[in-house]
Design a protein around this motif. Structure first.
Motif, mmCIF file in Angstrom:
data_model
loop_
_atom_site.group_PDB
_atom_site.id
_atom_site.type_symbol
_atom_site.label_atom_id
_atom_site.label_comp_id
_atom_site.label_asym_id
_atom_site.label_seq_id
_atom_site.Cartn_x
_atom_site.Cartn_y
_atom_site.Cartn_z
ATOM 1 N N LYS A 1 0.977 -1.546 -0.047
ATOM 2 C CA LYS A 1 -0.168 0.035 0.216
ATOM 3 C C LYS A 1 0.846 1.158 -0.218
ATOM 4 N N SER A 2 0.295 2.621 -0.803
ATOM 5 C CA SER A 2 0.760 4.008 -1.001
ATOM 6 C C SER A 2 0.657 4.123 1.011
ATOM 7 N N TRP A 3 1.500 5.433 0.853
ATOM 8 C CA TRP A 3 0.898 5.767 2.225
ATOM 9 C C TRP A 3 0.199 6.766 2.044
ATOM 10 N N GLU A 4 -0.167 7.148 1.073
ATOM 11 C CA GLU A 4 -1.961 8.006 0.570
ATOM 12 C C GLU A 4 -2.377 6.773 1.098
ATOM 13 N N ASP A 5 -2.957 5.683 0.663
ATOM 14 C CA ASP A 5 -3.426 4.431 1.017
ATOM 15 C C ASP A 5 -3.813 3.893 2.667
ATOM 16 N N ARG A 6 -2.077 4.311 3.117
ATOM 17 C CA ARG A 6 -2.546 3.874 4.143
ATOM 18 C C ARG A 6 -2.809 5.338 5.520
ATOM 19 N N VAL A 7 -2.550 6.949 4.984
ATOM 20 C CA VAL A 7 -3.379 7.741 6.222
ATOM 21 C C VAL A 7 -4.989 7.822 5.395
ATOM 22 N N VAL A 8 -5.023 7.355 4.087
ATOM 23 C CA VAL A 8 -7.013 7.469 4.641
ATOM 24 C C VAL A 8 -7.878 6.165 5.161
ATOM 25 N N ASN A 9 -6.928 4.875 5.147
ATOM 26 C CA ASN A 9 -7.727 3.618 6.294
ATOM 27 C C ASN A 9 -6.580 4.009 7.808
#
Length: 286
Positions: A3-11
Motif C-alpha cells: 500500500k502507498s502512503w496515501e492509502d495508509r493515511v486514508v486507512n
C-alpha cells in the motif's frame, strides 16, 4: 500488495473516525451501567461521573424490582410486544401481498390511500374518539390495534414481494395452488429476512410504547414498562443525608434505563444479519 502512503493515511483516518464513533456509542452505555451498580458515595467522590466502578452493588436493581407494579408493567410490555408484533406482521403481509400483484383490481387506489396516510394523520382527537367508540379504552388492545399496520413497512414488504421471480407463482398455480397456499408455503418462507426486519421495527415500537398508553389507559395495572419507568425517572431527588444507607434517585434512574433497554439489546444480535439482508432486498424495487 504494497500500500502507498496515501492509502495508509486514508486507512488511518478511517480507523480513527470509526474508533471515535465507537467510543461515542460505548461510553454513554458504560456510564449508565457503571452508575447503576455503583454506591452513591463512590459516584459523589468522582463528581457524578464514573466509568469503571471500584465497588459493585445491585441495590438499585433490588429496589427497582421491589417497586409496586414494575413486574406487572414488564409483563404488560412483553404481552404488547409479542402479541402486537404478531398482529402487525400478519396484517402487514396480508395487505402487502395482494398489493404486490399488478393484476389486482384497484391496486393503484389502495396504494395512493396508503401513501396518503404517510403524509397526513387523522389527529389525536379523532384517534381517541375512534378508540373510545370501539370500546378499547383501558385495554391492552388500545396499545396494539391503532398501530396494527405501518404504511412504510407495507411498502417495504410489497417491494420485497415484487422482487420475487414470477415463475415461482406461475408454477405454483399450474400445480393447482390457490393464493392462500402460495402466500403461506412460498411467499412467507422466502420472505423471512424481510419479515424479521420489519418485525424488529414493530417490536422496538411496542417495547417503547408510551404515548398511546398515557392517552388511552388510566388503569395503573395496565401501564406498560415505559410509563412506570417515566414515573421513576421523574421522582424528586432525595436528600443526601446518610448517603450510605439510602438509595439515590440517580442510581434508580440508571437501573431503570438498563432494565428498559436490555431486552432489545440482547435480541438484536440474533437477527442482525437478517435485518441487513432484509433492508437491502426490500430496497431493490420501490
Amino acid at each position: 500488495m504494497v500500500k502507498s502512503w496515501e492509502d495508509r493515511v486514508v486507512n488511518g483516518i478511517v480507523y480513527l473516525v470509526l474508533g471515535l464513533s465507537a467510543l461515542a456509542a460505548i461510553l454513554p452505555l458504560m456510564y449508565v451501567v457503571s452508575v447503576s451498580i455503583t454506591p452513591i458515595s463512590e459516584v459523589m467522590k468522582n463528581g457524578g461521573f464514573i466509568l469503571i466502578p471500584k465497588t459493585v452493588t445491585f441495590s438499585a436493581y433490588e429496589q427497582l424490582f421491589s417497586q409496586t407494579g414494575i413486574l406487572r408493567a414488564m409483563w404488560v410490555t412483553v404481552f404488547i410486544t409479542v402479541v402486537g408484533t404478531a398482529v402487525n406482521l400478519i396484517l402487514t403481509a396480508l395487505l402487502a401481498y395482494p398489493l404486490s400483484r399488478k393484476s389486482m383490481p384497484g391496486r393503484s387506489l389502495v396504494l395512493l390511500m396508503i401513501l396518503f396516510t404517510m403524509l397526513f394523520s387523522g389527529g389525536i382527537i379523532p384517534t381517541y374518539l375512534i378508540v373510545k367508540s370501539l370500546g378499547l379504552l383501558d385495554s391492552v388492545w388500545s396499545m396494539i390495534l391503532p398501530n396494527a399496520i405501518w404504511s412504510f413497512n407495507v411498502l417495504i414488504m410489497k417491494s420485497f414481494y415484487e422482487g420475487m421471480p414470477e415463475e415461482l407463482f406461475e408454477s405454483a398455480r399450474i400445480d393447482g395452488a390457490k393464493e392462500w397456499r402460495v402466500l403461506l408455503q412460498i411467499v412467507v418462507p422466502l420472505s423471512m429476512p424481510s419479515m424479521l426486519t420489519i418485525g424488529l421495527f414493530y417490536m422496538v415500537g411496542h417495547w417503547n410504547e408510551f404515548f398511546q398508553a398515557i392517552m388511552f389507559v388510566t388503569d395503573r395495572s395496565l401501564f406498560p414498562l415505559q410509563v412506570i419507568i417515566r414515573e421513576i425517572l421523574m421522582m424528586t431527588q432525595q436528600p443526601l443525608e446518610n448517603v450510605e444507607n439510602m438509595l439515590p434517585t440517580e442510581t434508580m434512574q440508571m437501573a431503570s434505563v438498563i432494565t428498559a433497554s436490555l431486552p432489545i439489546i440482547l435480541v438484536y444480535p440474533f437477527i442482525q444479519k437478517h435485518f441487513t439482508k432484509g433492508m437491502l432486498l426490500g430496497s431493490v424495487k420501490g
